[in-house]
Design a protein around this motif. Structure first.
Motif, PDB file in Angstrom:
ATOM      1  N   PHE A  95      30.105  45.750  50.079  1.00  0.00           N
ATOM      2  CA  PHE A  95      30.584  47.104  49.796  1.00  0.00           C
ATOM      3  C   PHE A  95      29.514  47.850  49.021  1.00  0.00           C
ATOM      4  CE2 PHE A  95      34.320  44.354  49.997  1.00  0.00           C
ATOM      5  CZ  PHE A  95      35.073  45.011  50.959  1.00  0.00           C
ATOM      6  N   LYS A  96      29.743  49.168  48.897  1.00  0.00           N
ATOM      7  CA  LYS A  96      28.774  49.957  48.128  1.00  0.00           C
ATOM      8  C   LYS A  96      28.706  49.463  46.684  1.00  0.00           C
ATOM      9  CE  LYS A  96      29.307  54.030  50.875  1.00  0.00           C
ATOM     10  NZ  LYS A  96      30.300  55.037  51.186  1.00  0.00           N
ATOM     11  N   LEU A 146      37.044  41.162  48.540  1.00  0.00           N
ATOM     12  CA  LEU A 146      37.110  41.608  49.930  1.00  0.00           C
ATOM     13  C   LEU A 146      38.434  42.310  50.227  1.00  0.00           C
ATOM     14  CD1 LEU A 146      36.095  41.564  52.902  1.00  0.00           C
ATOM     15  CD2 LEU A 146      37.111  39.303  53.090  1.00  0.00           C
ATOM     16  N   LEU A 163      32.855  49.620  39.510  1.00  0.00           N
ATOM     17  CA  LEU A 163      34.247  49.852  39.153  1.00  0.00           C
ATOM     18  C   LEU A 163      34.928  48.544  38.752  1.00  0.00           C
ATOM     19  CD1 LEU A 163      36.535  52.024  39.262  1.00  0.00           C
ATOM     20  CD2 LEU A 163      37.045  51.158  41.531  1.00  0.00           C
ATOM     21  N   PHE A 170      40.901  43.337  48.109  1.00  0.00           N
ATOM     22  CA  PHE A 170      41.477  44.305  47.184  1.00  0.00           C
ATOM     23  C   PHE A 170      40.526  45.429  46.847  1.00  0.00           C
ATOM     24  CE2 PHE A 170      44.175  40.766  47.192  1.00  0.00           C
ATOM     25  CZ  PHE A 170      45.403  41.392  47.319  1.00  0.00           C
ATOM     26  N   ASN A 171      39.599  45.621  47.723  1.00  0.00           N
ATOM     27  CA  ASN A 171      38.724  46.764  47.636  1.00  0.00           C
ATOM     28  C   ASN A 171      39.594  48.013  47.749  1.00  0.00           C
ATOM     29  OD1 ASN A 171      36.731  48.753  48.355  1.00  0.00           O
ATOM     30  ND2 ASN A 171      37.174  48.245  50.487  1.00  0.00           N
ATOM     31  N   GLY A 172      39.578  48.828  46.697  1.00  0.00           N
ATOM     32  CA  GLY A 172      40.389  50.045  46.755  1.00  0.00           C
ATOM     33  C   GLY A 172      41.723  49.921  46.034  1.00  0.00           C
ATOM     34  N   LEU A 218      20.999  51.902  38.417  1.00  0.00           N
ATOM     35  CA  LEU A 218      22.114  52.787  38.765  1.00  0.00           C
ATOM     36  C   LEU A 218      23.419  52.250  38.195  1.00  0.00           C
ATOM     37  CD1 LEU A 218      21.197  53.704  42.438  1.00  0.00           C
ATOM     38  CD2 LEU A 218      21.128  55.183  40.440  1.00  0.00           C
ATOM     39  N   HIS A 263      25.595  54.001  35.009  1.00  0.00           N
ATOM     40  CA  HIS A 263      26.965  54.409  35.337  1.00  0.00           C
ATOM     41  C   HIS A 263      27.968  53.667  34.455  1.00  0.00           C
ATOM     42  CE1 HIS A 263      30.085  55.154  38.765  1.00  0.00           C
ATOM     43  NE2 HIS A 263      30.400  55.748  37.656  1.00  0.00           N
ATOM     44  N   ILE A 320      28.776  50.911  44.017  1.00  0.00           N
ATOM     45  CA  ILE A 320      29.690  51.571  43.086  1.00  0.00           C
ATOM     46  C   ILE A 320      31.032  50.840  43.013  1.00  0.00           C
ATOM     47  CG2 ILE A 320      30.552  53.235  44.778  1.00  0.00           C
ATOM     48  CD1 ILE A 320      30.740  55.289  42.556  1.00  0.00           C
ATOM     49  N   TYR A 321      31.371  50.110  44.060  1.00  0.00           N
ATOM     50  CA  TYR A 321      32.609  49.327  44.002  1.00  0.00           C
ATOM     51  C   TYR A 321      32.522  48.254  42.918  1.00  0.00           C
ATOM     52  CZ  TYR A 321      36.088  45.819  45.495  1.00  0.00           C
ATOM     53  OH  TYR A 321      37.096  44.907  45.532  1.00  0.00           O
TER      54      TYR A 321
END
Lengths: 861, 253
Positions: A364-365, A322, A371, A324-326, A412, A416, A367-368
């Motif tokens: 979150f999306k 939550l 990653l 450290f997203n990003g 997906l 990826h 794709i997060y």
């Protein structure tokens, strides 16, 4: 960054700030020393930063709590302020329903209690306040049971504090805490068990019926009871305050004032199930369940820990995700460096996958999480890749039972993920899917993963990547070129005349003729002679061919000559023909089919209704269980419609703010003007009413402008609101059409007396019981499976669900997925849908799928 | 959300020299932008690959490939425009530093696309960073342009000196016509096959056969195969090679 700041941030981490020491006592003493020196002159900086750390690094709360306890011995006022601020934050969070803040504030309060800053009795008061609010909510008479989600959340928050402070509470206020626990037990007996089959990852085997799975709260309650019987010992929660107990007892306990929970939401005025359902839906949106457990690994991998440790580690992981997203580096390093004395890769993988697949939406999306998984594979190269591979295998084995939405996300994600690791995967393990019928979920999964890999890369590269299972080439998508009917090479099936028209049109475009000129040419020279079908086919195919080289080429053609298409395809029937033409031109390239249709909808050349009709055309219906292609097109159309509505809502909300400030500006300007007008000024020695004329004039024009501005804001707000109203009406029509189509095709194909079980048990071997199969043994060194022939390929090989049954299962699965994803948009139209589609005549399985997607109580059925 | 570690005000270390405005305006543009810049792409990456990857962060409005201003072929960067700011932010957060077409790509906020920004700003038509590179990067046309020219000159000498006529392709001095850019350099054997793949955006837009995809892929695969070992140094294993990013940033035109 000042050193006290980095000490606060890095406390508990193995870092240079602490000379790589891992002794928590050292950390606390060092950090405390630094803070004590700074306290006198920078306490106003320390306080907010400390609170921020405690909120965003909640796994370090015990350390911060102890620090504050020590500071309490130095500066009572400072700590008093901390308590007051926390109280304010907590009260605001309760009022606004900020779940994360409520949860974390309570853990922080617990830590403050452990370090003697708060009296245990104060904490018990907080618990009792929340508990009594919860009890009222679920009371049929006094409360509003449709808001049980909030009540459950409060109780979960109370229970969640106990791993951090249960021991202290039990020791210091045994009777009070016992009273709270008895209260919770009573609450559990009156609340409704939440059976969210609509949100579970796997289609549940409703055949059994006798095993009712525990819901999240029941499960947590059980874990807490085990904890309590264990004397409140938790390995996963550090207890640094114990090392400082002798000092801490001398600290002054601060008051924690009473808190209040928000009022109970008004129960629906009409006592109808629909109104109840709508409120329940709202409540669950506002107080969502944080996690749903995804048990993919055999119990031996994760269950050697105490039940409560699993809960605590999940909390840690979810909080890192939550906050450290990003921040990739910090996220990965906190994920792998939790303050627990045991290994938890399997639990970590399950937790991340449970978020990636969480229904209805992950926080979150997806794709997060993709990653995060990549970064963890790099951070723990020796351990994590093998665990991820194990998770993939486990999910693959159970794919037939996996929810459709989850399947799509898994495809997906997996494609990826592999694209970031040179597309390396032991495909030979899955080569057996070729022996399965083409509708077998495992086979479809492999085919769709390969499709997505090709999109991210290119055909030959992916072909090369499956060299160790070259038979799987059969599942690769076609090589992807366009299929131009009027190309020069295949003249046999099309008349030369049609080719000539196509060439003419092509030349006109090259000659930069305008859309209007081309429309005229078509209307005068082509349509009257060749009729609709040929004209449409030639024109659309030719324009598509001109735009076939790239996404940008397509857009350019649509921008320049979209009008030609629009003119030609003016009604829904023709739009469906247009889409069919697109799909024929791009029949070898699912991605371009989807993109072209999506862009055409974007330029409003085709309506979402036309797309729905095309998706439910006979050729596509036959694909429902063997390809994602029609579903992708449908998903795009619904999501684009939804995005448009979301944009309108955003614009309206910002316009509303604009209107308010424009109103304020206008009334201020007016007041200024009036004040100036009423002022007496001396003009040539004589007092006159009003300020000097130039200034007055200026004020006047300002006031007028502000008024105009206000009016124009009002106008644009009204215009947008009208647009939104229309969009919502159109949305209703869209969902009506979507559901009618689903209902019809299912009615035609579902056996009258079908139950889900009868569909599945056609072969009675869809579900492979993982618990009993040792298939999951994964070689930890390099991720190569130790799968033996007998339980890897062969066990899952006996898939024999008939084609018709699988078609029904897949279609029902997608139906449920759509209903769930857009539940918030569907609920407002539920009365209309009930009246027109979800009627007695509809197939029970159709209604069941919709209801569970909408999470509507199924006892209505 | 994590305000503790991330300096939220620092949006992009790169300051576009061609931006007409003050630093504040530049920062404001970045803060509101729905455009992202993608760097360190392979010359062979297609818009459709970009679409597939970047649509995972949100609905895409437009893609603008960066092109060599002489050859009108992709030269390793592009812009993606989203419909919403949130999606653009997610693209920066989640895609930057991950792999596309075997390369770690860089994703940054961009102040907004304007006509003209699609062209490479290097002397030879491509990106500035491809002028001065000294490494061999098969995904970006081999060596940097300067090195290429030097190699050609050397080869010319060796060629004539050894008298081995015909064993090398005739050396074409670098010119800046239609086929400028990546053409006529020392490694042209390997890359000659790739020329036809590169798109011509304007002059050639409507004239090309679209069935070319297949042969393109063959040549790509071949070149890929040959060059794999040389590619490795650029491959990021650890995920956090900030140094490389910084470096890249400075070199960006």
């Amino acid at each position: 960054m000042s050193s006290w700041k980095s000490l606060l941030l890095r406390i508990g981490d193995k870092s240079s700030e602490y000379n790589s020491s891992s002794d928590l006592k050292d950390h606390i003493e060092t950090c405390f020393g630094a803070l004590r020196r700074e306290l006198a002159h920078s306490s106003s900086e320390i306080l907010p930063f400390l609170l921020q750390c405690a909120e965003q690094l909640p796994h370090k709360i015990p350390l911060y709590g102890t620090l504050i306890g020590l500071l309490n011995l130095e500066d009572e006022d400072f700590v008093k302020k901390i308590v007051e601020d926390t109280q304010n934050v907590f009260q605001d969070a309760l009022g606004s329903g900020n779940c994360d803040r409520i949860r974390i504030s309570m853990r922080f309060l617990t830590a403050l209690m452990c370090s003697k800053v708060l009296q245990p009795a104060s904490l018990v008061v907080v618990f009792e306040t929340l508990l009594s609010s919860a009890a009222i909510t679920v009371d049929e008479e006094k409360g509003n049971p449709s808001w049980q989600a909030r009540a459950d959340f409060y109780v979960i928050c109370i229970l969640s504090c106990l791993p951090w402070g249960g021991a202290e509470l039990a020791e210091q206020v045994p009777e009070e805490i016992e009273r709270v626990l008895v209260g919770i037990q009573a609450y559990l007996s009156i609340r409704r068990h939440t059976s969210d089959s609509g949100l579970s990852f796997f289609e549940d085997d409703e055949s059994g019926g006798d095993i009712v799975e525990k819901d999240f709260l029941e499960d947590l309650w059980e874990r807490i009871q085990v904890l309590s019987n264990n004397g409140w010992k938790v390995e996963s929660v550090p207890r640094p305050h114990l090392s400082f107990e002798a000092q801490l007892v001398a600290g002054k306990s601060h008051e924690f004032g009473p808190i209040s929970c928000p009022e109970q939401p008004e129960p629906p005025s009409t006592n109808s199930a629909v109104a109840y359902g709508k409120q329940k839906h709202d409540a669950e949106l506002k107080y969502p369940q944080r996690i749903r457990r995804l048990n993919i690994f055999p119990a031996s991998k994760t269950e050697d820990l105490q039940p409560i440790d699993r809960f605590v580690v999940e909390e840690y992981l979810l909080d890192v995700l939550l906050f450290f997203n990003g921040c990739r580096k910090e996220c990965a390093s906190f994920m792998v460096g939790l303050p627990v004395p045991f290994r938890y890769e399997y639990l970590m993988a399950e937790t991340i996958f449970s978020q990636l697949l969480l229904l209805p939406h992950p926080p979150f999306k997806p794709i997060y999480y993709t990653l995060v998984i990549m970064d963890l594979c790099k951070a723990l190269p020796g351990a994590f890749p093998a665990v991820v591979a194990g998770a993939v295998r486990a999910l693959f084995d159970k794919i037939a039972g996996l929810d459709m939405e989850c399947r799509t996300r898994l495809i997906l994600w997996f494609s990826h993920h592999l694209s970031n690791f040179q597309f390396i995967w032991p495909w030979d393990e899955w080569a057996y899917v070729l022996d399965l019928p083409k509708w077998a979920p495992q086979r479809v999964f492999v085919q769709e993963v390969l499709e997505r890999e090709v999109r991210l890369s290119y055909w030959d590269k992916i072909k090369q990547s499956i060299e160790n299972a070259s038979a799987l080439e059969e599942l690769l998508p076609p090589k992807g070129g366009p299929n131009f009917k009027y190309g020069r090479t295949d003249g046999q099936e099309k008349t030369e005349q049609e080719q000539a028209i196509s060439a003419d049109l092509s030349n006109k475009v090259k000659g930069r003729q305008s859309a209007r000129e081309i429309i005229l040419w078509i209307e005068e020279n082509i349509y009257p002679i060749h009729g609709l079908e040929i004209t449409l086919s030639v024109v659309i195919q030719t324009l598509l061919d001109i735009g076939s080289k790239s996404f940008t080429h397509l857009i350019t053609v649509l921008e320049r000559y979209g009008q030609v298409m629009a003119k030609l395809c003016s009604d829904q029937d023709k739009q469906v023909m247009l889409i069919a033409e697109v799909s024929s031109y791009w029949k070898n390239n699912a991605q371009m089919t989807a993109i072209a249709i999506d862009r055409m909808m974007g330029y409003r050349l085709i309506s979402n209704l036309a797309i729905v009709r095309w998706v439910f055309s006979p050729e596509n219906i036959e694909q429902f269980h063997i390809s994602d292609c029609p579903w992708e097109v449908l998903r795009n159309a619904v999501s684009k419609t939804y995005n448009r509505i979301t944009d309108l809502r955003k614009e309206i909300s910002s316009l509303k703010k604009g209107v308010i400030s424009a109103e304020e500006a206008a009334s201020k300007a007016k007041a200024d003007l009036e004040a100036a007008e009423s002022k007496l000024t001396l003009l040539e020695g004589e007092p006159v009413l009003g300020e000097n004329p130039a200034k007055l004039k200026h004020l006047k024009s300002v006031a007028e402008k502000a008024k105009e501005e206000e009016e124009s804001m009002h106008d644009s707000l009204q215009a947008k609101e009208a647009l939104l109203a229309r969009a919502l009406d159109e949305n209703e029509v869209l969902f009506l059409s979507l559901y009618k189509n689903f209902s019809t095709v299912l009615m035609e194909r579902l056996p009258d007396d079908a139950t889900l079980q009868s569909l599945k048990s056609h072969g009675d071997s869809m579900a492979v019981d993982l618990e009993e199969s040792p298939a999951m043994e994964v070689d930890d060194e390099n991720g190569i499976p130790k799968k033996s022939q007998s339980n890897g390929g062969k066990a899952t090989n006996i898939y024999n669900v008939g084609e018709k049954e699988q078609w029904c299962l897949s279609t029902l699965g997608y139906l449920k997925a759509f209903s769930r994803q857009y539940a918030s948009e569907i609920w407002p139209h539920i009365e209309k849908l009930d009246a027109e589609v979800f009627t007695e005549d509809a197939h029970p399985l159709f209604r069941k799928a919709v209801y569970s997607g909408l999470r509507r109580l199924s006892n209505e059925l | 959300m994590a305000s503790l570690f991330k300096d939220l005000a620092k949006l992009s270390a790169y300051r576009d020299r061609r931006f007409n405005g003050t630093q504040e305006e530049f920062e404001q543009a970045l803060l509101n932008s729905i455009t992202v810049y993608i760097g360190n792409m392979s010359f062979y990456t297609t818009e459709e690959q970009v679409y597939e990857l970047f649509s995972r962060a949100g609905e895409i409005k437009k893609i603008i490939m960066g092109l060599d201003k002489n050859s009108k072929t992709p030269c390793g960067f592009c812009f993606v425009l989203y419909y919403s700011r949130e999606d653009a932010e997610d693209a920066v957060k989640y895609i930057s530093g991950t792999i596309l077409d075997d390369r770690p790509i860089r994703v940054d906020f961009d102040w907004g696309f304007v006509e003209g920004r699609q062209w490479g700003r290097g002397r030879s038509g491509g990106q500035v960073r491809d002028e001065y590179r000294t490494d061999y990067d098969p995904g970006r046309g081999g060596y940097g342009k300067l090195v290429q020219r030097e190699l050609e000159a050397q080869r010319q000498l060796v060629d004539y000196g050894a008298g081995s006529l015909g064993s090398f392709p005739p050396v074409i001095p670098p010119h800046y016509g239609r086929h400028g850019g990546g053409h006529g350099h020392g490694v042209s054997n390997r890359h000659g096959r790739d020329y036809h793949r590169k798109r011509h955006r304007d002059d050639d837009r409507y004239g090309r056969e679209s069935s070319k995809r297949n042969s393109d892929h063959e040549s790509r695969r071949a070149s890929d195969h040959e060059s794999r070992p040389e590619k490795n140094p650029r491959f990021r294993e650890s995920g956090d090679s900030d140094d490389e990013e910084e470096d890249d940033r400075k070199r960006r035109p």
